[in-house]
Design an enzyme around this catalytic site. Structure first.
Site, short mmCIF file in Angstrom:
data_model
loop_
_atom_site.label_atom_id
_atom_site.label_comp_id
_atom_site.label_asym_id
_atom_site.label_seq_id
_atom_site.Cartn_x
_atom_site.Cartn_y
_atom_site.Cartn_z
N ARG A 70 32.38 6.54 6.81
CA ARG A 70 33.19 6.16 5.63
C ARG A 70 32.58 5.03 4.81
NH1 ARG A 70 37.52 6.56 9.30
NH2 ARG A 70 38.51 8.61 9.18
N LYS A 92 26.07 4.58 -9.36
CA LYS A 92 26.14 6.05 -9.24
C LYS A 92 25.17 6.51 -8.15
CE LYS A 92 27.36 7.39 -13.99
NZ LYS A 92 26.93 8.17 -15.17
N GLU A 134 13.78 4.45 -20.78
CA GLU A 134 15.10 3.84 -20.60
C GLU A 134 15.09 2.39 -21.11
OE1 GLU A 134 17.40 5.90 -19.81
OE2 GLU A 134 16.41 7.47 -18.62
N LYS A 172 22.16 -3.03 -19.01
CA LYS A 172 22.89 -1.97 -18.32
C LYS A 172 24.04 -2.55 -17.49
CE LYS A 172 22.97 2.18 -15.60
NZ LYS A 172 22.33 3.21 -14.78
N GLU A 182 32.72 5.24 -17.02
CA GLU A 182 32.28 6.01 -18.18
C GLU A 182 33.42 6.63 -18.98
OE1 GLU A 182 28.58 7.93 -17.33
OE2 GLU A 182 28.70 9.19 -19.12
N ARG A 186 30.25 2.99 -21.57
CA ARG A 186 29.13 3.41 -20.71
C ARG A 186 28.44 4.66 -21.27
NH1 ARG A 186 28.50 3.35 -14.08
NH2 ARG A 186 26.36 4.13 -14.14
N ASN A 190 23.98 7.22 -22.72
CA ASN A 190 23.54 8.60 -22.87
C ASN A 190 22.78 8.84 -24.17
OD1 ASN A 190 24.69 9.40 -20.42
ND2 ASN A 190 26.70 9.62 -21.39
N HIS A 193 20.05 11.44 -24.50
CA HIS A 193 20.14 12.26 -23.29
C HIS A 193 20.72 13.65 -23.50
CE1 HIS A 193 18.86 8.68 -21.23
NE2 HIS A 193 18.92 9.27 -20.05
N HIS A 197 18.11 15.93 -22.16
CA HIS A 197 18.34 16.78 -20.97
C HIS A 197 18.04 18.24 -21.28
CE1 HIS A 197 21.11 13.77 -18.74
NE2 HIS A 197 19.91 13.78 -18.21
N1 LIG Z 1 22.02 6.48 -10.27
C1 LIG Z 1 21.71 6.42 -11.54
O1 LIG Z 1 22.43 5.83 -12.34
C2 LIG Z 1 20.45 7.06 -12.00
C3 LIG Z 1 19.94 6.74 -13.26
C4 LIG Z 1 18.73 7.31 -13.64
C5 LIG Z 1 18.07 8.19 -12.79
N2 LIG Z 1 18.60 8.47 -11.57
C6 LIG Z 1 17.91 9.37 -10.65
O2 LIG Z 1 16.64 8.84 -10.33
C7 LIG Z 1 15.78 9.90 -9.99
C8 LIG Z 1 14.43 9.68 -10.65
O3 LIG Z 1 13.90 8.46 -10.18
P1 LIG Z 1 12.35 8.15 -10.26
O4 LIG Z 1 11.86 8.40 -11.62
O5 LIG Z 1 12.18 6.81 -9.67
O6 LIG Z 1 11.69 9.31 -9.38
P2 LIG Z 1 11.26 9.38 -7.84
O7 LIG Z 1 12.18 8.63 -6.96
O8 LIG Z 1 11.03 10.81 -7.55
O9 LIG Z 1 9.85 8.63 -7.84
C9 LIG Z 1 8.77 9.18 -8.58
C10 LIG Z 1 7.52 9.31 -7.73
O10 LIG Z 1 6.92 8.03 -7.57
C11 LIG Z 1 6.64 7.78 -6.18
N3 LIG Z 1 6.72 6.33 -6.05
C12 LIG Z 1 7.82 5.56 -5.97
N4 LIG Z 1 7.50 4.26 -5.99
C13 LIG Z 1 6.15 4.21 -6.10
C14 LIG Z 1 5.22 3.11 -6.19
N5 LIG Z 1 5.63 1.84 -6.23
N6 LIG Z 1 3.91 3.42 -6.28
C15 LIG Z 1 3.48 4.71 -6.29
N7 LIG Z 1 4.31 5.77 -6.23
C16 LIG Z 1 5.64 5.51 -6.13
C17 LIG Z 1 7.67 8.59 -5.46
O11 LIG Z 1 7.27 8.86 -4.14
C18 LIG Z 1 7.78 9.83 -6.33
O12 LIG Z 1 6.76 10.73 -6.00
C19 LIG Z 1 16.45 11.19 -10.40
O13 LIG Z 1 16.90 11.87 -9.25
C20 LIG Z 1 17.63 10.71 -11.23
O14 LIG Z 1 18.75 11.57 -11.11
C21 LIG Z 1 19.77 7.92 -11.17
ZN LIG Z 2 17.88 8.72 -18.33
#
Ligand SMILES: NC(=O)c1ccc[n+]([C@@H]2O[C@H](COP(=O)([O-])OP(=O)(O)OC[C@H]3O[C@@H](n4cnc5c(N)ncnc54)[C@H](O)[C@@H]3O)[C@@H](O)[C@H]2O)c1
Ligand SMILES: [Zn+2]
Length: 311
Positions: A70, A92, A134, A172, A182, A186, A190, A193, A197
């Site tokens: 939980r 999120k 972003e 943010k 949101e 918030r 977007n 986006h 998207h």
């Molecule tokens: N929670 C939220 O509010 C929110 C907001 C935006 C995006 N997201 C989510 O985030 C995700 C995308 O995140 P991302 O762009 O970080 O992608 P990711 O986590 O896939 O990382 C991108 C790549 O970089 C590698 N990597 C990570 N750190 C590294 C480093 N320091 N050096 C070398 N390689 C490294 C990872 O292994 C991966 O292959 C999506 O799933 C998206 O939905 C969430």
């Molecule tokens: Zn985004």
């Protein structure tokens, strides 16, 4: 591989769960692996999960922690620019399911977020550029004077990442604190986006997919044009956004034959009420304007504006 040795020096006794990289691993299956390992380690409700990685690890590790017994405490240690400026702020969490992004998830805040700009040194340039979209967005929706300053940007080598990350996190956090679930403000996050998207999902089905931020950058340019045509933004401001994006990102040729497909994808957007597509636009740089509608012809115009064949 790159980041853990840096962090490990500072950690108390702990155990490590290593997971496959990439969006394709952001699944319930991987969560099962995480819960399985946590159980095998005998983790109890006083345990703390530390999510070291990009947005995939943060969203999924946070979700796994927030549902384990939980909910137990978790700490985010984002290692990509996107995760530092966006994913690790706002509570999120979740995973993809049946092909839908972030379909299963919860809102829950970590007990702490630790940012270390040094992690970004090993990040591939393409991932840096993607996260930077972003950053650009945060200036456009909330900081007009900062946007003017950003025009001095020359290269990632000379960028002060500590300052850039702090700036984005501040904006943010402020927006999320004012509207955690949101229902209003918030939605400003977007910007870029709705079309972004659509472009991201369209290119995902081609041999040359775009990273999230690469698609969002195009989305911001196109949506800036929507704002112009809705009387919210000066045309010169939209042109400045387009010019800045063109300095950072390689141009993407979007064929006219794809326009209807892209428009159709915007109708699928999960932020819509009923059949209306609601855009989060800007009314001048720094000022969000929410819940704007645009018809098909306007969307086509906006895509042409990105291409440079409109104005
Ligand atoms: N929670 C939220 O509010 C929110 C907001 C935006 C995006 N997201 C989510 O985030 C995700 C995308 O995140 P991302 O762009 O970080 O992608 P990711 O986590 O896939 O990382 C991108 C790549 O970089 C590698 N990597 C990570 N750190 C590294 C480093 N320091 N050096 C070398 N390689 C490294 C990872 O292994 C991966 O292959 C999506 O799933 C998206 O939905 C969430
Ligand atoms: Zn985004």
């Amino acid at each position: 591989v790159h980041c853990y040795p840096i962090l490990a020096l500072y950690l108390p006794a702990h155990q490590v769960i290593t997971l496959p990289a990439g969006e394709s691993a952001k699944t319930l299956d991987t969560c099962q692996t995480i819960w399985h390992e946590m159980t095998r380690m005998g983790m109890d409700r006083r345990g703390v999960v530390l999510n070291l990685g990009g947005g995939v690890i943060g969203d999924m590790g946070g979700f796994a922690a927030a549902t384990f017994k939980r909910g137990i405490d978790f700490v985010q240690v984002p290692t990509t620019l996107l995760a530092q400026v966006d994913a690790s702020v706002g509570g999120k969490l979740g995973i993809d399911f049946m092909g839908y992004k972030n379909h299963i998830g919860v809102f829950r805040e970590p007990v702490a977020v630790a940012m270390y700009p040094g992690f970004l040194k090993t990040l591939p340039p393409r991932e840096l550029r993607s996260g930077f979209a972003e950053v650009i967005k945060h200036y456009l929706i909330a900081d007009a004077p900062g946007w003017v300053g950003l025009q001095a940007f020359t290269s990632f080598e000379s960028l002060d990442f500590e300052a850039v990350v702090a700036h984005s996190v501040e904006i943010k956090s402020r927006i999320v604190a004012a509207d955690p679930y949101e229902s209003g403000l918030r939605k400003a996050l977007n910007f870029g986006h709705t079309l972004g998207h659509a472009i991201e999902s369209y290119y995902l089905e081609t041999p040359e997919p775009l990273l999230h931020g690469e698609a969002i950058a195009i989305g911001m340019v196109a949506e800036a044009w929507l704002a112009v045509r809705l009387g919210l933004l000066e045309q010169a401001e939209a042109e400045a956004i387009r010019a800045f994006v063109a300095r950072v990102y390689d141009p993407v040729t979007i064929p006219e034959s794809a326009f209807f497909n892209l428009y159709f994808r915007t109708l699928q957007d999960k932020k819509n009420h009923g059949s209306h597509v609601r855009y989060a636009l800007i009314g001048g740089v720094g000022t969000p304007v929410l819940d704007q509608e645009a018809d098909r012809d306007l969307v086509f115009e906006a895509l042409r504006f990105y291409a440079g064949t409109m104005s």
